[in-house]
Write a protein that holds these residues in place. Sequence first.
Motif, PDB file in Angstrom:
ATOM      1  N   LYS A   9       0.885  -1.348   0.146  1.00 45.41           N
ATOM      2  CA  LYS A   9       0.020   0.018  -0.088  1.00 45.41           C
ATOM      3  C   LYS A   9       0.888   1.386   0.165  1.00 45.41           C
ATOM      4  O   LYS A   9       0.261   2.195   0.113  1.00 45.41           O
ATOM      5  CB  LYS A   9      -0.924   0.045   1.377  1.00 45.41           C
ATOM      6  CG  LYS A   9      -1.962  -1.191   1.300  1.00 45.41           C
ATOM      7  CD  LYS A   9      -2.769  -1.000   2.426  1.00 45.41           C
ATOM      8  CE  LYS A   9      -3.952  -2.056   2.220  1.00 45.41           C
ATOM      9  NZ  LYS A   9      -4.563  -2.298   3.701  1.00 45.41           N
ATOM     10  N   THR A  10       2.230   0.929   0.058  1.00 43.37           N
ATOM     11  CA  THR A  10       3.048   2.316   0.126  1.00 43.37           C
ATOM     12  C   THR A  10       3.862   2.365  -1.307  1.00 43.37           C
ATOM     13  O   THR A  10       4.388   1.287  -1.766  1.00 43.37           O
ATOM     14  CB  THR A  10       4.196   1.972   1.147  1.00 43.37           C
ATOM     15  OG1 THR A  10       3.322   1.539   2.230  1.00 43.37           O
ATOM     16  CG2 THR A  10       4.729   3.223   1.359  1.00 43.37           C
ATOM     17  N   PRO A  11       3.900   3.370  -1.631  1.00 46.02           N
ATOM     18  CA  PRO A  11       4.477   3.784  -3.217  1.00 46.02           C
ATOM     19  C   PRO A  11       5.995   3.211  -3.146  1.00 46.02           C
ATOM     20  O   PRO A  11       6.509   3.329  -2.229  1.00 46.02           O
ATOM     21  CB  PRO A  11       4.409   5.341  -3.436  1.00 46.02           C
ATOM     22  CG  PRO A  11       3.426   5.741  -2.517  1.00 46.02           C
ATOM     23  CD  PRO A  11       3.405   4.664  -1.369  1.00 46.02           C
ATOM     24  N   ALA A  12       6.335   2.386  -4.124  1.00 47.15           N
ATOM     25  CA  ALA A  12       7.733   1.737  -4.190  1.00 47.15           C
ATOM     26  C   ALA A  12       8.766   2.800  -4.167  1.00 47.15           C
ATOM     27  O   ALA A  12       9.672   2.614  -3.515  1.00 47.15           O
ATOM     28  CB  ALA A  12       7.887   1.184  -5.635  1.00 47.15           C
ATOM     29  N   ASP A  13       8.463   4.051  -4.726  1.00 48.64           N
ATOM     30  CA  ASP A  13       9.555   5.308  -4.576  1.00 48.64           C
ATOM     31  C   ASP A  13       9.745   5.548  -3.191  1.00 48.64           C
ATOM     32  O   ASP A  13      10.885   5.889  -2.476  1.00 48.64           O
ATOM     33  CB  ASP A  13       9.445   6.402  -5.542  1.00 48.64           C
ATOM     34  CG  ASP A  13       9.547   6.241  -7.125  1.00 48.64           C
ATOM     35  OD1 ASP A  13      10.140   5.002  -7.056  1.00 48.64           O
ATOM     36  OD2 ASP A  13       8.840   6.933  -7.722  1.00 48.64           O
ATOM     37  N   ASP A  14       8.761   5.557  -2.493  1.00 52.53           N
ATOM     38  CA  ASP A  14       8.731   5.998  -0.979  1.00 52.53           C
ATOM     39  C   ASP A  14       9.527   4.985  -0.115  1.00 52.53           C
ATOM     40  O   ASP A  14      10.302   5.258   0.885  1.00 52.53           O
ATOM     41  CB  ASP A  14       7.356   6.219  -0.429  1.00 52.53           C
ATOM     42  CG  ASP A  14       6.640   7.462  -0.951  1.00 52.53           C
ATOM     43  OD1 ASP A  14       7.156   8.047  -1.850  1.00 52.53           O
ATOM     44  OD2 ASP A  14       5.668   8.067  -0.662  1.00 52.53           O
ATOM     45  N   SER A 151      21.461  -4.434  -4.201  1.00 51.51           N
ATOM     46  CA  SER A 151      20.130  -4.345  -4.563  1.00 51.51           C
ATOM     47  C   SER A 151      19.703  -5.898  -4.538  1.00 51.51           C
ATOM     48  O   SER A 151      20.157  -6.617  -4.858  1.00 51.51           O
ATOM     49  CB  SER A 151      20.126  -3.885  -5.992  1.00 51.51           C
ATOM     50  OG  SER A 151      18.474  -4.218  -6.471  1.00 51.51           O
ATOM     51  N   ILE A 152      18.344  -5.971  -4.074  1.00 53.22           N
ATOM     52  CA  ILE A 152      17.636  -7.191  -4.003  1.00 53.22           C
ATOM     53  C   ILE A 152      16.881  -7.524  -5.283  1.00 53.22           C
ATOM     54  O   ILE A 152      16.529  -8.550  -5.611  1.00 53.22           O
ATOM     55  CB  ILE A 152      16.653  -7.211  -2.832  1.00 53.22           C
ATOM     56  CG1 ILE A 152      16.372  -8.751  -2.377  1.00 53.22           C
ATOM     57  CG2 ILE A 152      15.341  -6.510  -2.967  1.00 53.22           C
ATOM     58  CD1 ILE A 152      15.561  -8.983  -1.169  1.00 53.22           C
ATOM     59  N   LYS A 153      17.091  -6.592  -6.517  1.00 53.31           N
ATOM     60  CA  LYS A 153      16.087  -6.710  -7.432  1.00 53.31           C
ATOM     61  C   LYS A 153      16.715  -8.013  -8.239  1.00 53.31           C
ATOM     62  O   LYS A 153      17.983  -8.095  -8.321  1.00 53.31           O
ATOM     63  CB  LYS A 153      16.344  -5.569  -8.516  1.00 53.31           C
ATOM     64  CG  LYS A 153      15.322  -5.247  -9.519  1.00 53.31           C
ATOM     65  CD  LYS A 153      15.604  -3.931 -10.179  1.00 53.31           C
ATOM     66  CE  LYS A 153      14.907  -3.732 -11.481  1.00 53.31           C
ATOM     67  NZ  LYS A 153      13.708  -4.066 -11.767  1.00 53.31           N
ATOM     68  N   GLY A 154      15.725  -8.828  -8.853  1.00 52.93           N
ATOM     69  CA  GLY A 154      16.055 -10.085  -9.598  1.00 52.93           C
ATOM     70  C   GLY A 154      16.645 -11.168  -8.869  1.00 52.93           C
ATOM     71  O   GLY A 154      16.876 -12.251  -9.353  1.00 52.93           O
ATOM     72  N   GLN A 176       6.918  -5.189  -5.121  1.00 51.85           N
ATOM     73  CA  GLN A 176       7.535  -3.628  -4.821  1.00 51.85           C
ATOM     74  C   GLN A 176       8.892  -3.407  -5.508  1.00 51.85           C
ATOM     75  O   GLN A 176       9.204  -2.624  -6.022  1.00 51.85           O
ATOM     76  CB  GLN A 176       7.362  -3.183  -3.685  1.00 51.85           C
ATOM     77  CG  GLN A 176       5.695  -3.081  -3.150  1.00 51.85           C
ATOM     78  CD  GLN A 176       5.246  -1.615  -3.862  1.00 51.85           C
ATOM     79  OE1 GLN A 176       5.236  -1.351  -5.278  1.00 51.85           O
ATOM     80  NE2 GLN A 176       4.291  -0.971  -3.078  1.00 51.85           N
ATOM     81  N   PHE A 177       9.923  -4.722  -5.110  1.00 50.77           N
ATOM     82  CA  PHE A 177      11.335  -4.593  -5.284  1.00 50.77           C
ATOM     83  C   PHE A 177      11.736  -5.357  -6.517  1.00 50.77           C
ATOM     84  O   PHE A 177      12.681  -5.374  -6.674  1.00 50.77           O
ATOM     85  CB  PHE A 177      12.150  -4.654  -3.808  1.00 50.77           C
ATOM     86  CG  PHE A 177      11.943  -3.540  -2.912  1.00 50.77           C
ATOM     87  CD1 PHE A 177      12.724  -2.616  -2.869  1.00 50.77           C
ATOM     88  CD2 PHE A 177      10.887  -3.480  -2.042  1.00 50.77           C
ATOM     89  CE1 PHE A 177      12.914  -1.651  -1.897  1.00 50.77           C
ATOM     90  CE2 PHE A 177      10.686  -2.594  -1.259  1.00 50.77           C
ATOM     91  CZ  PHE A 177      11.632  -1.613  -1.021  1.00 50.77           C
ATOM     92  N   GLY A 178      10.814  -6.313  -7.071  1.00 49.50           N
ATOM     93  CA  GLY A 178      11.039  -7.006  -8.263  1.00 49.50           C
ATOM     94  C   GLY A 178      12.158  -8.054  -7.814  1.00 49.50           C
ATOM     95  O   GLY A 178      13.036  -8.161  -8.824  1.00 49.50           O
ATOM     96  N   ASP A 201       1.395 -10.527 -10.201  1.00 53.95           N
ATOM     97  CA  ASP A 201       0.769  -9.629 -11.044  1.00 53.95           C
ATOM     98  C   ASP A 201       1.751  -8.438 -11.113  1.00 53.95           C
ATOM     99  O   ASP A 201       1.763  -7.520 -12.279  1.00 53.95           O
ATOM    100  CB  ASP A 201      -0.581  -8.970 -10.505  1.00 53.95           C
ATOM    101  CG  ASP A 201      -1.623 -10.002 -10.528  1.00 53.95           C
ATOM    102  OD1 ASP A 201      -1.536 -11.048 -11.306  1.00 53.95           O
ATOM    103  OD2 ASP A 201      -2.725  -9.752 -10.031  1.00 53.95           O
ATOM    104  N   MET A 202       2.662  -8.126 -10.220  1.00 52.77           N
ATOM    105  CA  MET A 202       3.698  -7.134 -10.195  1.00 52.77           C
ATOM    106  C   MET A 202       4.846  -7.418 -11.220  1.00 52.77           C
ATOM    107  O   MET A 202       5.678  -6.754 -11.268  1.00 52.77           O
ATOM    108  CB  MET A 202       4.089  -6.716  -8.471  1.00 52.77           C
ATOM    109  CG  MET A 202       3.042  -6.221  -7.945  1.00 52.77           C
ATOM    110  SD  MET A 202       2.390  -4.483  -8.467  1.00 52.77           S
ATOM    111  CE  MET A 202       4.112  -3.420  -7.876  1.00 52.77           C
ATOM    112  N   GLY A 203       4.850  -8.803 -11.458  1.00 57.41           N
ATOM    113  CA  GLY A 203       5.936  -9.348 -12.596  1.00 57.41           C
ATOM    114  C   GLY A 203       7.263 -10.197 -11.690  1.00 57.41           C
ATOM    115  O   GLY A 203       8.073 -10.610 -12.410  1.00 57.41           O
ATOM    116  N   SER A 204       6.791 -10.462 -10.535  1.00 62.95           N
ATOM    117  CA  SER A 204       7.707 -11.532  -9.782  1.00 62.95           C
ATOM    118  C   SER A 204       7.363 -12.958 -10.339  1.00 62.95           C
ATOM    119  O   SER A 204       6.245 -13.161 -10.322  1.00 62.95           O
ATOM    120  CB  SER A 204       7.703 -11.280  -8.421  1.00 62.95           C
ATOM    121  OG  SER A 204       7.918  -9.992  -7.966  1.00 62.95           O
ATOM    122  N   LYS A 205       8.475 -13.715 -10.085  1.00 61.66           N
ATOM    123  CA  LYS A 205       8.195 -15.131 -10.297  1.00 61.66           C
ATOM    124  C   LYS A 205       8.001 -15.783  -8.930  1.00 61.66           C
ATOM    125  O   LYS A 205       9.018 -15.663  -7.902  1.00 61.66           O
ATOM    126  CB  LYS A 205       9.670 -15.569 -11.126  1.00 61.66           C
ATOM    127  CG  LYS A 205       9.323 -17.091 -11.494  1.00 61.66           C
ATOM    128  CD  LYS A 205      10.464 -17.513 -12.444  1.00 61.66           C
ATOM    129  CE  LYS A 205      11.678 -17.952 -11.565  1.00 61.66           C
ATOM    130  NZ  LYS A 205      12.775 -18.254 -12.604  1.00 61.66           N
TER     131      LYS A 205
END
Length: 308
Positions: A9-14, A151-154, A176-178, A201-205
């Motif tokens: 519920k919190t914007p990813a940039d925030d 970074s935790i992305k990917g 939120q963090f991919g 739905d946000m694109g994560s596996k």
Amino acid sequence: MNHFLDIHKTPADDLRAMLKQAHKTKAARAGLPKGTLDAERPLDGHMVALIFEKPSTRTRVSFDMGVRQMGGQSMVLSGNDMQLGHGESIADTARVLSRYVDMIMIRTFDESTLLEMAEYADVPVINGLTDRTHPCQIMADLLTFEEKKGSIKGKKVVWMGDGNNVCASFLHAAGQFGFDMTFSGPETLRPEAEFIKYARDMGSKVEIEPDATRAVEGADLIVADTWMSMHDATSARAARHNQLRPYQVNAQLMKAAGEQALFMHCLPAHREEEVTSEVMDGPQSVVFDEAENRLHAQKAVMKWCLNG
Ligand code: CP
Ligand code: NVA
């Protein structure tokens, strides 16, 4: 003002800005006695109510210390000692507390209590754990991962055991963090479909792999939690332990994962149940960094709540 109710519920940039802020204030405090005030004190003159309807060590002490370091004052309230625990409505409690304090953190059972508090409070409300989610924990865990590995992305995060409230917030963070998540646990203890759907739905596996050894292959992070959360019926203990035993994180499982894998646990841990002492105290474990980072992450959360 902002409420901090959940990761999704919190914007990813925030969320990213809060982590950046947490890294910065943590670094600025390095080596100082714990009670030293921060140079910047955004809570100067502010009063924060910390309400607990369930037990807590880390959440209670880290919020209390965080408020003090940022120049504010806090009061720790037990839900049971308040009229809230004796029939006063949540809405009326929220209205009354808003006349006295500048921010409310609540740890409660039903998510609806948190949401009603936020709806009727005129001040920011923070989720300090419900039966469904634990977003402050995940902010600390993300901070810890970034400190250790960047970074935790990917990356691949493996949740072992019960698909509980902490697991749910990890799934929100995956979205939120991919990053990708694998859940390994009994079929009846899988996370609610809603949380898995959100991350996908946000694109994560998001994978479900009931075999623990296969699940941890190539993991960047393995996470475990108690087999009995505070809201679980004690009568279910024996059955749950039988179901969850194959998901214990032990040296053999960490070896199957490889040296690159970190181990996290929100604590309190039940040594030799969900995790062995060998792993908890071993070189891949970052559990006490996570506990420390509750303080730094939540300070950034509180600052964000007030700044709006
Ligand atoms: N991890 C965590 O929330 O710990 P406490 O229950 O001690 O607050
Ligand atoms: N899943 C655990 C987390 C404790 C911090 C519980 O809800 O009891």
